[in-house]
Design a protein around this motif. Sequence first.
Motif, PDB file in Angstrom:
ATOM      1  N   LYS A  73      -6.750  59.525 -27.641  1.00 58.80           N
ATOM      2  CA  LYS A  73      -6.908  60.423 -28.789  1.00 58.80           C
ATOM      3  C   LYS A  73      -8.363  60.438 -29.217  1.00 58.80           C
ATOM      4  O   LYS A  73      -9.143  59.553 -28.871  1.00 58.80           O
ATOM      5  CB  LYS A  73      -6.008  59.973 -29.944  1.00 58.80           C
ATOM      6  CG  LYS A  73      -4.534  59.893 -29.580  1.00 58.80           C
ATOM      7  CD  LYS A  73      -3.961  61.260 -29.210  1.00 58.80           C
ATOM      8  CE  LYS A  73      -2.453  61.171 -28.918  1.00 58.80           C
ATOM      9  NZ  LYS A  73      -1.907  62.489 -28.513  1.00 58.80           N
ATOM     10  N   ALA A  74      -8.733  61.415 -29.988  1.00 55.17           N
ATOM     11  CA  ALA A  74     -10.090  61.513 -30.503  1.00 55.17           C
ATOM     12  C   ALA A  74     -10.357  60.383 -31.493  1.00 55.17           C
ATOM     13  O   ALA A  74      -9.441  59.903 -32.183  1.00 55.17           O
ATOM     14  CB  ALA A  74     -10.309  62.883 -31.159  1.00 55.17           C
ATOM     15  N   ASP A  75     -11.634  59.944 -31.552  1.00 57.24           N
ATOM     16  CA  ASP A  75     -12.088  58.859 -32.450  1.00 57.24           C
ATOM     17  C   ASP A  75     -11.384  57.539 -32.147  1.00 57.24           C
ATOM     18  O   ASP A  75     -11.174  56.708 -33.045  1.00 57.24           O
ATOM     19  CB  ASP A  75     -11.866  59.249 -33.921  1.00 57.24           C
ATOM     20  CG  ASP A  75     -12.735  60.415 -34.343  1.00 57.24           C
ATOM     21  OD1 ASP A  75     -13.856  60.551 -33.762  1.00 57.24           O
ATOM     22  OD2 ASP A  75     -12.314  61.172 -35.227  1.00 57.24           O
ATOM     23  N   GLN A  76     -11.034  57.341 -30.942  1.00 59.63           N
ATOM     24  CA  GLN A  76     -10.418  56.061 -30.543  1.00 59.63           C
ATOM     25  C   GLN A  76     -11.518  55.117 -30.029  1.00 59.63           C
ATOM     26  O   GLN A  76     -12.334  55.487 -29.197  1.00 59.63           O
ATOM     27  CB  GLN A  76      -9.369  56.302 -29.453  1.00 59.63           C
ATOM     28  CG  GLN A  76      -8.672  55.021 -29.001  1.00 59.63           C
ATOM     29  CD  GLN A  76      -7.602  55.290 -27.964  1.00 59.63           C
ATOM     30  OE1 GLN A  76      -7.127  56.433 -27.841  1.00 59.63           O
ATOM     31  NE2 GLN A  76      -7.230  54.252 -27.231  1.00 59.63           N
ATOM     32  N   LEU A  77     -11.507  53.868 -30.545  1.00 59.09           N
ATOM     33  CA  LEU A  77     -12.503  52.879 -30.137  1.00 59.09           C
ATOM     34  C   LEU A  77     -12.131  52.319 -28.761  1.00 59.09           C
ATOM     35  O   LEU A  77     -11.034  51.793 -28.568  1.00 59.09           O
ATOM     36  CB  LEU A  77     -12.563  51.722 -31.153  1.00 59.09           C
ATOM     37  CG  LEU A  77     -13.520  50.582 -30.813  1.00 59.09           C
ATOM     38  CD1 LEU A  77     -14.965  51.073 -30.808  1.00 59.09           C
ATOM     39  CD2 LEU A  77     -13.344  49.428 -31.798  1.00 59.09           C
ATOM     40  N   THR A  97     -18.955  59.251 -28.616  1.00 58.97           N
ATOM     41  CA  THR A  97     -19.922  59.069 -29.709  1.00 58.97           C
ATOM     42  C   THR A  97     -20.159  57.571 -29.905  1.00 58.97           C
ATOM     43  O   THR A  97     -19.342  56.740 -29.507  1.00 58.97           O
ATOM     44  CB  THR A  97     -19.417  59.695 -31.016  1.00 58.97           C
ATOM     45  OG1 THR A  97     -18.155  59.086 -31.370  1.00 58.97           O
ATOM     46  CG2 THR A  97     -19.218  61.196 -30.856  1.00 58.97           C
ATOM     47  N   ARG A 122     -20.935  54.660 -32.793  1.00 62.05           N
ATOM     48  CA  ARG A 122     -20.877  54.326 -34.225  1.00 62.05           C
ATOM     49  C   ARG A 122     -21.563  52.978 -34.436  1.00 62.05           C
ATOM     50  O   ARG A 122     -21.120  51.952 -33.921  1.00 62.05           O
ATOM     51  CB  ARG A 122     -19.432  54.272 -34.697  1.00 62.05           C
ATOM     52  CG  ARG A 122     -19.306  53.985 -36.198  1.00 62.05           C
ATOM     53  CD  ARG A 122     -17.847  53.941 -36.600  1.00 62.05           C
ATOM     54  NE  ARG A 122     -17.166  52.806 -35.949  1.00 62.05           N
ATOM     55  CZ  ARG A 122     -15.838  52.651 -35.958  1.00 62.05           C
ATOM     56  NH1 ARG A 122     -15.070  53.556 -36.551  1.00 62.05           N
ATOM     57  NH2 ARG A 122     -15.303  51.616 -35.345  1.00 62.05           N
ATOM     58  N   LEU A 161     -16.693  55.567 -29.274  1.00 68.29           N
ATOM     59  CA  LEU A 161     -15.498  56.289 -29.706  1.00 68.29           C
ATOM     60  C   LEU A 161     -15.303  57.523 -28.823  1.00 68.29           C
ATOM     61  O   LEU A 161     -16.264  58.127 -28.332  1.00 68.29           O
ATOM     62  CB  LEU A 161     -15.604  56.702 -31.173  1.00 68.29           C
ATOM     63  CG  LEU A 161     -15.891  55.583 -32.191  1.00 68.29           C
ATOM     64  CD1 LEU A 161     -16.039  56.172 -33.584  1.00 68.29           C
ATOM     65  CD2 LEU A 161     -14.781  54.545 -32.169  1.00 68.29           C
ATOM     66  N   THR A 162     -14.043  57.854 -28.639  1.00 68.79           N
ATOM     67  CA  THR A 162     -13.744  59.095 -27.910  1.00 68.79           C
ATOM     68  C   THR A 162     -14.020  60.299 -28.809  1.00 68.79           C
ATOM     69  O   THR A 162     -13.903  60.222 -30.047  1.00 68.79           O
ATOM     70  CB  THR A 162     -12.283  59.102 -27.455  1.00 68.79           C
ATOM     71  OG1 THR A 162     -11.439  58.957 -28.605  1.00 68.79           O
ATOM     72  CG2 THR A 162     -12.009  57.945 -26.497  1.00 68.79           C
ATOM     73  N   ARG A 163     -14.368  61.411 -28.164  1.00 66.37           N
ATOM     74  CA  ARG A 163     -14.734  62.595 -28.952  1.00 66.37           C
ATOM     75  C   ARG A 163     -13.705  63.715 -28.814  1.00 66.37           C
ATOM     76  O   ARG A 163     -13.755  64.718 -29.505  1.00 66.37           O
ATOM     77  CB  ARG A 163     -16.105  63.103 -28.487  1.00 66.37           C
ATOM     78  CG  ARG A 163     -16.807  63.999 -29.478  1.00 66.37           C
ATOM     79  CD  ARG A 163     -18.250  64.225 -29.053  1.00 66.37           C
ATOM     80  NE  ARG A 163     -18.996  64.938 -30.043  1.00 66.37           N
ATOM     81  CZ  ARG A 163     -20.275  65.228 -29.979  1.00 66.37           C
ATOM     82  NH1 ARG A 163     -20.955  64.811 -28.895  1.00 66.37           N
ATOM     83  NH2 ARG A 163     -20.892  65.902 -30.924  1.00 66.37           N
ATOM     84  N   LYS A 164     -12.750  63.560 -27.910  1.00 67.33           N
ATOM     85  CA  LYS A 164     -11.745  64.596 -27.716  1.00 67.33           C
ATOM     86  C   LYS A 164     -10.417  63.942 -27.385  1.00 67.33           C
ATOM     87  O   LYS A 164     -10.343  62.730 -27.140  1.00 67.33           O
ATOM     88  CB  LYS A 164     -12.168  65.541 -26.598  1.00 67.33           C
ATOM     89  CG  LYS A 164     -12.250  64.865 -25.220  1.00 67.33           C
ATOM     90  CD  LYS A 164     -12.618  65.856 -24.134  1.00 67.33           C
ATOM     91  CE  LYS A 164     -12.618  65.170 -22.775  1.00 67.33           C
ATOM     92  NZ  LYS A 164     -12.917  66.135 -21.681  1.00 67.33           N
ATOM     93  N   ASN A 165      -9.399  64.770 -27.307  1.00 66.46           N
ATOM     94  CA  ASN A 165      -8.067  64.312 -26.952  1.00 66.46           C
ATOM     95  C   ASN A 165      -7.836  64.542 -25.464  1.00 66.46           C
ATOM     96  O   ASN A 165      -7.859  65.677 -24.993  1.00 66.46           O
ATOM     97  CB  ASN A 165      -6.991  65.051 -27.755  1.00 66.46           C
ATOM     98  CG  ASN A 165      -7.077  64.732 -29.249  1.00 66.46           C
ATOM     99  OD1 ASN A 165      -7.415  63.620 -29.618  1.00 66.46           O
ATOM    100  ND2 ASN A 165      -6.788  65.724 -30.084  1.00 66.46           N
TER     101      ASN A 165
END
Length: 790
Positions: A501-505, A538, A540, A550-554
């Motif tokens: 998923k997006a924003d996943q560390l 991305t 952070r 972090l992931t940026r897309k799904n």
Amino acid sequence: MRTYRYFLLLFWVGQPYPTFSAPLSKRTSGFPAKKRALELSGNSKNELNRSKRSWMWNQFFLLEEYTGSDYQYVGKLHSDQDRGDGSLKYILSGDGAGDLFIINENTGDIQATKRLDREEKPVYILRAQAINRRTGRPVEPESEFIIKIHDINDNEPIFTKEVYTATVPEMSDVGTFVVQVTATDADDPTYGNSAKVVYSILQGQPYFSVESETGIIKTALLNMDRENREQYQVVIQAKDMGGQMGGLSGTTTVNITLTDVNDNPPRFPQSTYQFKTPESSPLGTPIGRIKASDADVGENAEIVYSITDGEGLDMFDVITDQETQEGIITVKKLLDFEKKKIYTLKIEASNPRVETRFQYLGPFKDSATVRIVVEDVDEPPVFSKLAYILQIREDAQINTTIGSVTAQDPDASRNPIKYSVDRHTDMDRIFNIDSGNGSIFTSKLLDRETVLWHNITVIATEINNPKQSSRVPLYIKVLDVNDNAPEFAEFYETFVCEKAKADQLIQTLRAIDKDDPYNGHQFSFSLAPEATSGSNFTIRDNKDNTAGILTRKNGYNRHEMSTYLLPVVISDNDYPVQSSTGTVTVRVCACDHHGNMQSCHAEALIHPTGLSTGALVAILLCVVILLVTVVLFAALRRQRKKEPLIISKEDIRDNIVSYNDEGGGEEDTQAFDIGTLRNPEAIEDNKLRRDIVPEALFLPRRTPTARDNTDVRDFINQRLKENDTDPTAPPYDSLATYAYEGTGSVADSLSSLESVTTDGDQDYDYLSDWGPRFKKLADMYGGVDSDKDS
């Protein structure tokens, strides 16, 4: 009426009977003038008739140690049945009967035949009996009586020890117990005064006394001093008969030692002492010894020394030698002749153990003055500090001055000093020193990350006396400069799930820096500018020297893109700012529903999109080319094998021949004869074996010249022809083995297997001519005829 007659020897001591009574005669020292016997008689009607009989004693007394020439008379036995006609016979039995004591069997008189000693046996118990001489029957019942030996004073007192040993403290009060002596007397203590002992002192007065009845020895003189006299010998006498005239006596010796008490204070034999010591004496060096005398011994003579006053109270120390009880003066601090040349001390000696009852004699201590002279010596230079610590930045240029050291000659001459660096402590010659002023400067560039501390040694040497030198440690710390960029703490290679998923560390990043800033590390993380736009991930920054990817897309497709390279810029917060770029590899993987990685391969051979058609064609083309090359190479090699190895007209193949023969050893110079191979039957008769000692009596047997062996010649020629015409034959210098055995041995077979088929016996005498090696065979076959003849 029956009449009972008794032969009475027992002393009558019973109560008066109601039927009869008789008075007892008075005991005298001898026998009574008229002896009586008591006879008891009666009838069946209880009538008692009293008749007079001779009286007999039941106890006799004898004096011991009888000195007369005749037998000593003891007493007399008598029965009222004795008519004096010799019809009765007296018999004596018991202790000493027939030996020590004898009896006149007719008269009953008893005598002692020997001198008796009461100390050996005081009482003898005997039995007497009167029998009818004619019938042998007793006329009186057997009676028992006692002979008691009276004591005389024939034993002197004897002490339990021949020599007594005792001790008593010196300066003891009068009447102090010393020891008790004891004497014993073997005489009878219940009879007279023969065993009554009285003690007296014969020698040892007026120092000691003895109690007459107990034998206790006591002091009799006040303030007996051990230092004046230590040993005393006392003689004690023990006398029996209560000490009266005529008594016997014995003596013993008592050795009495006065033990020491602390009644003497220590005393110095002189009031002033003087010692010398060089100023270079190290700490603990003994300077001199002093000793106070003490008349006491042992622990009472132990002395403790101490410095109580003086100018050198803190410069010197004094200890006690436990064996000699001397005071040893030692150096407590380093001396300096230039500062002080003479010290004066006051040293006191005292007893650690003091008895209060002798304090009236005065203080148990004494003091003396000690004068110590310090001698001047040529001393090495002295640095101003015991160690130096300097600092320098790691970006300092060559010949940058770090600091300086200072040393000077402590002597009055003040010799000039030169400085140098001990190169054993600075092998790389990173630092140098000005020999004149001691300035330290760099000679090479520094790197704090390589070496943080440099520990070197500086030497100061007197110019006029190079033997005088000293050393000082120098610690140089390299200060940090921000000259290293931060970098990843480790190599990062992570993965992302296809269904992420997006924003996943997916990864946490950490950085390290070789530098060591004063305020600590402060790292910042960011994506490289070229990867900022269009990136699928991305960065952070967590503001704690860590960052997260972090992931940026799904969702990600590993068949479209299996690996992402993510450049990350890491910067520090020091001056000047240093930064570096690190790459994080992110692989796209298939995961289960828990997010656990299962497979990260793209499966190119199965999936049509995994490998293009052009790539497959190129691979197949390479395989075909490789196969064609192998086939051509094999054909070419086969064709080359048909060509001859040597085209040259000068063929010297026949010049190199190896016969593969070992020879007869180091002394075999004959080597191998080619004629033997071509004609085995042709043997030169004039050549002997050089490994066998020749024998003059047995010459080698000559054999006729053998004919030429055509088989061997034809075989060799055939093989030579085949090798000459074969283009694939081995090189000329190789070994060619023809392996031809020949037609057989000239001597034929030596085996006895076919001996049974021969018509007659063979002659083996020639074996003895073949030398020592065939001696055994010659003995076995050459003596057959002799055996048969015997």
